[in-house]
Design a protein around this motif. Structure first.
Motif, PDB file in Angstrom:
ATOM      1  N   LEU A 108       0.851  -1.162   0.034  1.00 58.07           N
ATOM      2  CA  LEU A 108       0.045  -0.088  -0.058  1.00 58.07           C
ATOM      3  C   LEU A 108       0.759   1.029   0.031  1.00 58.07           C
ATOM      4  O   LEU A 108       1.950   1.230   0.496  1.00 58.07           O
ATOM      5  N   ALA A 109       0.318   2.297  -0.444  1.00 59.07           N
ATOM      6  CA  ALA A 109       1.013   3.696  -0.157  1.00 59.07           C
ATOM      7  C   ALA A 109       1.145   4.027   1.132  1.00 59.07           C
ATOM      8  O   ALA A 109       0.290   3.623   2.016  1.00 59.07           O
ATOM      9  N   GLU A 110       1.896   4.890   1.423  1.00 64.86           N
ATOM     10  CA  GLU A 110       2.303   5.394   2.747  1.00 64.86           C
ATOM     11  C   GLU A 110       1.098   5.956   3.506  1.00 64.86           C
ATOM     12  O   GLU A 110       0.637   5.457   4.816  1.00 64.86           O
ATOM     13  N   ASP A 111       0.460   6.849   2.973  1.00 67.39           N
ATOM     14  CA  ASP A 111      -0.632   7.507   3.516  1.00 67.39           C
ATOM     15  C   ASP A 111      -1.828   7.452   2.682  1.00 67.39           C
ATOM     16  O   ASP A 111      -2.938   8.163   3.088  1.00 67.39           O
ATOM     17  N   ILE A 112      -2.009   7.031   1.634  1.00 66.57           N
ATOM     18  CA  ILE A 112      -3.087   6.915   0.796  1.00 66.57           C
ATOM     19  C   ILE A 112      -3.395   5.601   0.797  1.00 66.57           C
ATOM     20  O   ILE A 112      -2.656   4.365   0.694  1.00 66.57           O
ATOM     21  N   PRO A 113      -4.868   5.177   1.277  1.00 66.50           N
ATOM     22  CA  PRO A 113      -5.193   3.858   1.291  1.00 66.50           C
ATOM     23  C   PRO A 113      -5.449   2.945  -0.146  1.00 66.50           C
ATOM     24  O   PRO A 113      -6.835   2.752  -0.401  1.00 66.50           O
ATOM     25  N   VAL A 114      -4.531   3.219  -0.856  1.00 70.27           N
ATOM     26  CA  VAL A 114      -4.580   2.787  -2.287  1.00 70.27           C
ATOM     27  C   VAL A 114      -2.990   1.665  -2.469  1.00 70.27           C
ATOM     28  O   VAL A 114      -2.262   2.337  -2.039  1.00 70.27           O
ATOM     29  N   GLN A 115      -3.450   0.794  -3.212  1.00 71.22           N
ATOM     30  CA  GLN A 115      -2.499  -0.257  -3.373  1.00 71.22           C
ATOM     31  C   GLN A 115      -1.399   0.644  -4.332  1.00 71.22           C
ATOM     32  O   GLN A 115      -1.903   1.235  -5.418  1.00 71.22           O
ATOM     33  N   ARG A 116      -0.384   0.480  -3.965  1.00 71.96           N
ATOM     34  CA  ARG A 116       0.890   1.052  -4.693  1.00 71.96           C
ATOM     35  C   ARG A 116       0.930   0.928  -6.358  1.00 71.96           C
ATOM     36  O   ARG A 116       1.434   1.712  -6.933  1.00 71.96           O
ATOM     37  N   TRP A 117       0.786  -0.524  -6.391  1.00 72.16           N
ATOM     38  CA  TRP A 117       0.658  -0.578  -8.130  1.00 72.16           C
ATOM     39  C   TRP A 117      -0.218   0.194  -8.868  1.00 72.16           C
ATOM     40  O   TRP A 117       0.245   0.230  -9.930  1.00 72.16           O
ATOM     41  N   ILE A 118      -1.351   0.475  -8.379  1.00 75.63           N
ATOM     42  CA  ILE A 118      -2.372   1.271  -8.976  1.00 75.63           C
ATOM     43  C   ILE A 118      -1.685   2.525  -9.319  1.00 75.63           C
ATOM     44  O   ILE A 118      -1.885   3.362 -10.406  1.00 75.63           O
ATOM     45  N   LEU A 119      -1.074   3.124  -8.181  1.00 75.25           N
ATOM     46  CA  LEU A 119      -0.358   4.485  -8.463  1.00 75.25           C
ATOM     47  C   LEU A 119       0.635   4.419  -9.262  1.00 75.25           C
ATOM     48  O   LEU A 119       1.050   5.493  -9.913  1.00 75.25           O
ATOM     49  N   ALA A 120       1.406   3.322  -9.448  1.00 68.21           N
ATOM     50  CA  ALA A 120       2.766   3.329 -10.236  1.00 68.21           C
ATOM     51  C   ALA A 120       2.351   2.905 -11.726  1.00 68.21           C
ATOM     52  O   ALA A 120       3.217   2.735 -12.654  1.00 68.21           O
ATOM     53  N   SER A 121       1.127   2.431 -11.876  1.00 64.44           N
ATOM     54  CA  SER A 121       0.753   2.050 -13.229  1.00 64.44           C
ATOM     55  C   SER A 121       1.179   2.851 -14.183  1.00 64.44           C
ATOM     56  O   SER A 121       0.975   2.689 -15.573  1.00 64.44           O
ATOM     57  N   ILE A 122       1.134   4.255 -13.860  1.00 64.60           N
ATOM     58  CA  ILE A 122       1.530   5.463 -15.276  1.00 64.60           C
ATOM     59  C   ILE A 122       2.760   4.999 -15.709  1.00 64.60           C
ATOM     60  O   ILE A 122       3.027   5.302 -16.876  1.00 64.60           O
ATOM     61  N   LEU A 123       3.637   4.356 -14.939  1.00 64.57           N
ATOM     62  CA  LEU A 123       4.814   4.064 -15.414  1.00 64.57           C
ATOM     63  C   LEU A 123       4.849   3.577 -16.857  1.00 64.57           C
ATOM     64  O   LEU A 123       5.205   3.827 -18.124  1.00 64.57           O
ATOM     65  N   PRO A 124       4.409   2.029 -16.918  1.00 59.60           N
ATOM     66  CA  PRO A 124       4.192   1.743 -18.209  1.00 59.60           C
ATOM     67  C   PRO A 124       3.028   2.238 -19.131  1.00 59.60           C
ATOM     68  O   PRO A 124       3.475   2.311 -20.380  1.00 59.60           O
TER      69      PRO A 124
END
Length: 184
Positions: A117-133
Motif C-alpha cells: 500500500l502507499a504510505e499515506d493513501i489507502p490505495v495499492q501502490r501498483w495502481i499509483l505506479a501504473s502510470i509508468l508502463p
C-alpha cells in the motif's frame, strides 16, 4: 482517429491533474497557515499526481513538438539525410521507451504481487505506479507516430521545439492536428 482520441485523453488528464494538484496544494496551504493543520495524505497524493503529470507530459511534448534539442547540424543536412537522422533518433528513442516500458511493467507487477500500500493513501501502490508502463507506452506511440510522419513525407525529420519561433511569436500555434507547427 485513434491518435486524436488519445490526444484528447492526454490533454484531459493533464488538465485534470494540474487542476487537482493546484486545488489540493492551495487547500494544504490554507489549512497549514490559517488553521495550523494539514491533510496527512496530501503530500504523497500531490507527489503521485506530479509523476502522472510528467509521464503524460512527455508524450504530449512529443506530439506538439515541445521538447527542446540541439538540431542545428541536423537542420543543415539535405532532406534525405535529415529524414534518416530523424528516423535514427526516433528508433533510439523507441528503444529507450521499450526498455523503460519493460522495466516498468516488471516493477508494477512485482509491487502488485507484494500487495504494498502507499504510505499515506489507502490505495495499492501498483495502481499509483501504473502510470509508468502507460506513460512509456504513450511515449512509444507518439514516437512511432513521428516516425510514420517522416516515412510518409509529412515531416522533414524528428521535429523539436523551435525556440526562435517561440521567442519571436510568443507561442506555438496548434494546427488542429496537435502538431504545434507554429504560424502558417
Amino acid at each position: 482517429m485513434l491518435a486524436r482520441a488519445i490526444g484528447r485523453a492526454e490533454e484531459g488528464f493533464i488538465a485534470l491533474l494540474l487542476a487537482a494538484m493546484t486545488c489540493l496544494t492551495f487547500t494544504q496551504v490554507v489549512l497549514r497557515y490559517v488553521f495550523n493543520s494539514s491533510l496527512i495524505w496530501a503530500l504523497e497524493t500531490i507527489t503521485y499526481m506530479f509523476a502522472w503529470l510528467i509521464l503524460f507530459g512527455i508524450s504530449y511534448g512529443v506530439r506538439v513538438h515541445g521538447h527542446i534539442g540541439v538540431d542545428l547540424l541536423v537542420k543543415a543536412l539535405p532532406l534525405a539525410a535529415r529524414r534518416a537522422a530523424g528516423l535514427l533518433a526516433i528508433a533510439l528513442c523507441v528503444l529507450y521507451a521499450g526498455i523503460m516500458l519493460y522495466g516498468a511493467w516488471g516493477y508494477v507487477g512485482r509491487i502488485r504481487m507484494l500487495g504494498a500500500l502507499a504510505e499515506d493513501i489507502p490505495v495499492q501502490r501498483w495502481i499509483l505506479a501504473s502510470i509508468l508502463p502507460v506513460g512509456f507506452a504513450l511515449l512509444a506511440f507518439r514516437l512511432l507516430e513521428q516516425g510514420w510522419a517522416i516515412l510518409q513525407g509529412r515531416a522533414a525529420g524528428f521535429e523539436l521545439a523551435d525556440e526562435a519561433r517561440v521567442t519571436l511569436h510568443g507561442h506555438l500555434e496548434d494546427d488542429g492536428a496537435g502538431r504545434g507547427e507554429g504560424p502558417k
